[in-house]
Design an enzyme around this catalytic site. Structure first.
Site, PDB file in Angstrom:
ATOM      1  N   ARG A  75       2.783   6.572 -11.749  1.00 51.28           N
ATOM      2  CA  ARG A  75       3.196   7.039 -13.079  1.00 51.28           C
ATOM      3  C   ARG A  75       4.173   8.203 -12.978  1.00 51.28           C
ATOM      4  O   ARG A  75       5.177   8.246 -13.687  1.00 51.28           O
ATOM      5  CB  ARG A  75       1.963   7.453 -13.893  1.00 51.28           C
ATOM      6  CG  ARG A  75       1.225   6.264 -14.417  1.00 51.28           C
ATOM      7  CD  ARG A  75      -0.086   6.619 -15.105  1.00 51.28           C
ATOM      8  NE  ARG A  75      -0.658   5.399 -15.679  1.00 51.28           N
ATOM      9  CZ  ARG A  75      -1.757   5.361 -16.420  1.00 51.28           C
ATOM     10  NH1 ARG A  75      -2.425   6.479 -16.685  1.00 51.28           N
ATOM     11  NH2 ARG A  75      -2.203   4.216 -16.895  1.00 51.28           N
ATOM     12  N   TYR A 123       5.881  -0.376 -17.992  1.00 52.69           N
ATOM     13  CA  TYR A 123       5.046  -0.612 -16.794  1.00 52.69           C
ATOM     14  C   TYR A 123       4.355   0.652 -16.278  1.00 52.69           C
ATOM     15  O   TYR A 123       4.717   1.750 -16.664  1.00 52.69           O
ATOM     16  CB  TYR A 123       5.779  -1.399 -15.723  1.00 52.69           C
ATOM     17  CG  TYR A 123       6.977  -0.838 -14.995  1.00 52.69           C
ATOM     18  CD1 TYR A 123       7.293   0.505 -14.978  1.00 52.69           C
ATOM     19  CD2 TYR A 123       7.787  -1.713 -14.269  1.00 52.69           C
ATOM     20  CE1 TYR A 123       8.384   0.962 -14.264  1.00 52.69           C
ATOM     21  CE2 TYR A 123       8.890  -1.270 -13.553  1.00 52.69           C
ATOM     22  CZ  TYR A 123       9.174   0.078 -13.550  1.00 52.69           C
ATOM     23  OH  TYR A 123      10.237   0.532 -12.842  1.00 52.69           O
ATOM     24  N   GLU A 124       3.357   0.448 -15.465  1.00 50.14           N
ATOM     25  CA  GLU A 124       2.460   1.539 -15.045  1.00 50.14           C
ATOM     26  C   GLU A 124       1.815   2.235 -16.241  1.00 50.14           C
ATOM     27  O   GLU A 124       1.541   3.437 -16.197  1.00 50.14           O
ATOM     28  CB  GLU A 124       3.183   2.574 -14.172  1.00 50.14           C
ATOM     29  CG  GLU A 124       3.839   2.015 -12.933  1.00 50.14           C
ATOM     30  CD  GLU A 124       2.868   1.322 -11.984  1.00 50.14           C
ATOM     31  OE1 GLU A 124       1.656   1.598 -12.060  1.00 50.14           O
ATOM     32  OE2 GLU A 124       3.330   0.500 -11.177  1.00 50.14           O
ATOM     33  N   GLY A 125       1.544   1.458 -17.275  1.00 45.68           N
ATOM     34  CA  GLY A 125       0.944   2.018 -18.479  1.00 45.68           C
ATOM     35  C   GLY A 125       2.006   2.342 -19.499  1.00 45.68           C
ATOM     36  O   GLY A 125       2.852   3.203 -19.272  1.00 45.68           O
ATOM     37  N   GLN A 162      -0.226   6.181 -21.789  1.00 45.03           N
ATOM     38  CA  GLN A 162      -0.072   7.576 -21.345  1.00 45.03           C
ATOM     39  C   GLN A 162      -0.612   8.522 -22.417  1.00 45.03           C
ATOM     40  O   GLN A 162      -1.249   9.536 -22.110  1.00 45.03           O
ATOM     41  CB  GLN A 162       1.403   7.916 -21.084  1.00 45.03           C
ATOM     42  CG  GLN A 162       2.147   6.964 -20.166  1.00 45.03           C
ATOM     43  CD  GLN A 162       1.506   6.801 -18.816  1.00 45.03           C
ATOM     44  OE1 GLN A 162       1.033   7.781 -18.237  1.00 45.03           O
ATOM     45  NE2 GLN A 162       1.439   5.584 -18.320  1.00 45.03           N
TER      46      GLN A 162
END
Lengths: 596, 596
Positions: free
Chosen positions: A297, A438-440, A445
């Site tokens: 992240r 992506y990656e949350g 977040q």
């Protein structure tokens, strides 16, 4: 040259904001001072400017392609990757005893930015490998470490993260991939994973997949998820590459951007079961995966800064070159380069201010990470860890959201030419859009920021940061420059707006979760805006001092002007955001679902 | 169905905001009341939903292609165009004596929105034809009108606008294409035009190019530009198609979006000279072109609304379908459709509020156009013309800028799937980016707003609009609903912020042009935000009244909720924008050009 690493700005942040001098006093980082940073960054710039940046357009025009389970990457990528590995770049931030260079994150992050500015699609491969290394370092058995770590750190093999399944995206509770224990202690893995970045490619001899799966009989939901290493090729006792494992790439996606980066659908176990090895303990997979996720992240946030920087550079070059219309103030009595027009300046300054603000925020976050992990004093570690954890969703969420605006402005500066693919500005616009997902996603977040980072401690860390900001305000108040006064005014207002929202979030999350989560993303954006603006305020203080000493006046004056622009034009949004969050929650959820 | 025309909302705006009942009292529009509008809109919806919307994805996947000077459009487009022409849709807003239906713009604009929601790339062809018709109607000789008008209005032939050259984009003073007078009264045209939308295609028998060029010996700059008709095929005395003219398409662009719409490079006169006919008088070309431009600018604003509406519909459908995670309030004890999550609601409401706000603004602007052109009372005409002219840059600039946010949110709602081209959300994101650029970038709209629409009359029209808004505030103040109170608060603040900026612009444009133009785009965004928010405030008043009468309660309550959301979350940005403009001008232009 299509990309020039912003070394001066990076080194300014390292020296004056991230205080690399203090990092270099931590045992183990004695050699990681400003001089080392400068040497590493210069070398890194050479590689990225010379080797990777020129391949960026090729990757877009000639993306990775799939045939019969094999993925062929863009011509030039495999060779560039070889150079990347041989240069030792993969191991930069990883421990020396695993074959890395053991440099602090504060230096590594600047290198990650360059890599991503040069070639976002390429950079994803090392980024995922970093995540796999982190997970193995934290939770891998000695055997797993012995088998995989060195090859990953050297870049000989690459790593992936396998979370997503068709029904399980943001919601990992829905993961269905299963792992069956075998008598020899290994597992057989069965299932389908999608959206696997560099899940298959031709740049390295082996691919080490880190895979979330459920062991038969595990509890439902996220508490029954375990983490496995599933290599593309099994590894022989002597460390050499063995038989092909039962994991196969059945297709890759056709995406709007980052086209050179293959996004794979991976099928596990269709021919008897993919052999996998448990990482750590059963059912703790999500916890380990979060180690990878947090590193990833942060890195995705840096990707936002990186692509925004490159879009900015391209827009500046065009604006200095393109001649169109006379300046409104009559200063030039002929058509002039468009950079002379106030609105073009406004666009370029917006881009620049966002980039410098987010870079400064990421730099201080990286320094906090280093102190959190390596400082000898436990209290200092704990404090820095809390600060870092608060900042990760901001670095990820805010930097990537701003990259959408910046790459959009990058196209806009080019006018009609920006919409033509050959110009290149459009690629950044298309590439950037994945970063908020992506990656949350930004919402994920924001959930993290609201839940784990604010509500859980009743807003303590958030208020501690506000208290730090007040100190910067006091420093600004002692200056008599117009710039310091302007920045002071906006910083005070933004900090107060932030505190109102922190009170709201800390006070209402349990009682009125819908109201708080209705404002979660705006809260993230407000917090990111504030912290980036704060760091630019600190930059202004440092730059005024240095300018007064006659040090690199042009650079320092530009830094001051940029800080002021940020305060006037970006930080000034804070109050409106606060109002929307604190006073506008009701209207977010008022419409019944059927009425949409 | 991939698109469903928002008929209810369009008719609500027509009836309660644009007061179509008053338009229908204007001589010539007697039959153009609400009933006619409803009938036309329903028919239009059928055609667009059924014929054009399904072709939108095809156009993206299989764009127009060029070979040996010929352009082949997406399969299905030529047939759809035939249906469009046969249905009489091209002539909707054009005078009956030219073969059109003579309907008011307020009805036509809703049809234009549907057309563009259904298929933005397709819609550009009729949009450009509309512009050519307007120019001929205003300035064409009887002979030109007799030759071209009917065929354009019927859609048998199509029209184009030829302004841009490689060195002349926003700056038309730099146009170099030249026209040489011939003994027979015609001209021979020589030069290169770029970015010509539908400059070549296979959908109609002839293409009527309207071309800016300089007659030999004309004054330099914009005062030496004339407008010519240059048909692809010359026209015989009997009206039949004659010889091929010397205008040739040498290539089409490879664009990020609107790929089905061919963007041509046209070469005039490479084989002896393209035969052209002067429109109106020599050297007044820019003036005539502005007639086309103003119609086109309004229409491009509607394109922004249209693509935002379609992106919204797609996002809603996905959010109702995609199941992921439990609601934060515990209201459902299982994974739920993501529309139940507050942040997804926030995104959808942002999209919806933008669309409805801008649609309402465009609708009242169209009504003003109708009154300005057809009302029997000269004062009413003049007042409405001033209002319309003030609104054109807002409709164009604000609606298209918001469409970038809305289409970005549309991708975001889809998560990772949004980035995959097959999903379709990405196409809207890519298509929309041209809207803030063509027919004058947002900065060019803002220059118009500052210069011709605000500074020239000392802010009179702007203040007259603010006075109108105060009346709506007074109406809101008399209501006792929480929604009315919330909207009142934001509307008052935004109107005051607007007035501050108007004072700044009106007062400083001459003395400090750089300071004013540094804030020109923010001024446009603030003004657009205010006018859209004002129209939603009026919507709320009407909806409360109608709901009280028990009329379509669900729709009315949704309208009220949307108006309040707009006020809380979008109109609340006004103060920050005001501060950036009025207090932040200096930092926009502080950085010397070399320091970028």
């Amino acid at each position: 040259m299509s990309y020039r690493a912003p070394l001066k700005d990076m080194l300014f942040d390292l020296e004056h904001l991230a205080n690399i001098g203090q990092i270099a006093q931590i045992p183990g980082f004695e050699d990681a001072g400003l001089e080392t940073a400068q040497a590493v960054l210069e070398e890194c710039a050479k590689f990225n400017e010379g080797v990777l940046a020129p391949l960026n357009v090729d990757g877009d025009k000639n993306p990775s392609s799939w045939k019969d389970g094999e993925v062929t990457t863009t011509p030039g990528f495999a060779d560039a990757y070889k150079q990347y590995a041989e240069g030792g770049w993969q191991g930069l931030q990883h421990p020396a005893d695993a074959g890395g260079q053991g440099l602090p994150k504060v230096i590594g992050a600047a290198c990650v930015e360059m890599l991503n500015s040069a070639n976002l699609s390429f950079a994803l491969c090392p980024l995922l490998t970093d995540g796999a290394i982190e997970a193995l370092l934290t939770a891998g058995s000695d055997e797993l470490k012995a088998t995989y770590l060195e090859k990953l750190v050297s870049g000989e093999w690459t790593g992936t993260m396998n979370l997503t399944e068709p029904q399980a995206g943001s919601d990992l509770a829905l993961v269905r991939t299963r792992a069956e224990p075998q008598p020899d202690g290994s597992y057989k893995v069965f299932g389908t994973k999608i959206f696997i970045t560099y899940g298959e490619h031709d740049m390295a001899d082996n691919i080490v997949h880190l895979v979330l799966a459920r062991v038969s009989g595990a509890p439902e939901g996220v508490k029954g998820i375990s983490l496995f290493v599933v290599p593309k090729f099994l590894v022989n006792k002597d460390g050499s590459r063995g038989a092909r494992n039962d994991v196969h790439c059945v297709s890759i996606e056709h995406k709007m951007g980052i086209k050179a980066s293959p996004t794979a659908v991976l099928q596990y176990g269709d021919h008897g079961g993919a052999i996998g090895y448990l990482v750590g303990q059963e059912n703790r997979g999500l916890e380990y995966m979060f180690i990878m996720m947090n590193a990833a992240r942060y890195a995705v946030g840096v990707q936002g800064i990186a692509i925004a920087e490159r879009a900015y550079q391209k827009a500046v070059a065009y604006a200095k070159d393109r001649v169109q219309s006379r300046p409104v103030d009559g200063s030039i009595n002929a058509s002039a380069a468009i950079i002379h027009h106030p609105d073009v300046k406004r666009m370029l300054m917006t881009m620049r201010a966002h980039v410098e603000g987010c870079r400064a925020m990421a730099s201080v976050a990286a320094a906090a990470y280093d102190a959190a992990h390596h400082h000898p004093d436990a209290d200092v570690r704990q404090q820095n860890q809390a600060f870092y954890e608060f900042l990760v969703p901001l670095v990820k969420g805010y930097s990537t959201e701003m990259s959408l605006d910046v790459t959009s402005l990058g196209v806009q500066v080019h006018g009609g030419m920006g919409f033509i693919e050959e110009t290149g500005a459009a690629q950044y616009y298309r590439d950037a859009k994945i970063l908020t997902i992506y990656e949350g996603t930004t919402a994920i977040q924001a959930n993290d920021l609201v839940g784990r980072k604010t509500a859980r401690d009743g807003g303590q860390v958030a208020r501690a940061i506000a208290a730090q900001i007040e100190k910067t305000e006091a420093d600004l108040a002692r200056r008599d420059s117009a710039a310091a006064r302007a920045v002071h005014k906006r910083l005070v207002a933004a900090r107060k707006a932030f505190l109102d929202v922190v009170d709201f979030v800390a006070g209402q999350t349990k009682a009125s979760p819908n109201a708080v989560f209705a404002g979660s993303v705006p809260y993230l954006l407000l917090a990111g805006n504030l912290v980036a603006g704060w760091q630019l305020a600190r930059s202004l203080l440092a730059a005024e001092d240095l300018a007064a000493k006659g040090q690199d006046r042009a650079f320092m004056e530009a830094k001051i002007a940029t800080a002021r622009f940020y305060a006037d034009h970006i930080l000034s949004k804070a109050q409106g955001t606060r109002d929307a969050i604190v006073e506008g929650a009701e209207s977010v959820t008022a419409l019944p679902v059927d009425a949409y």
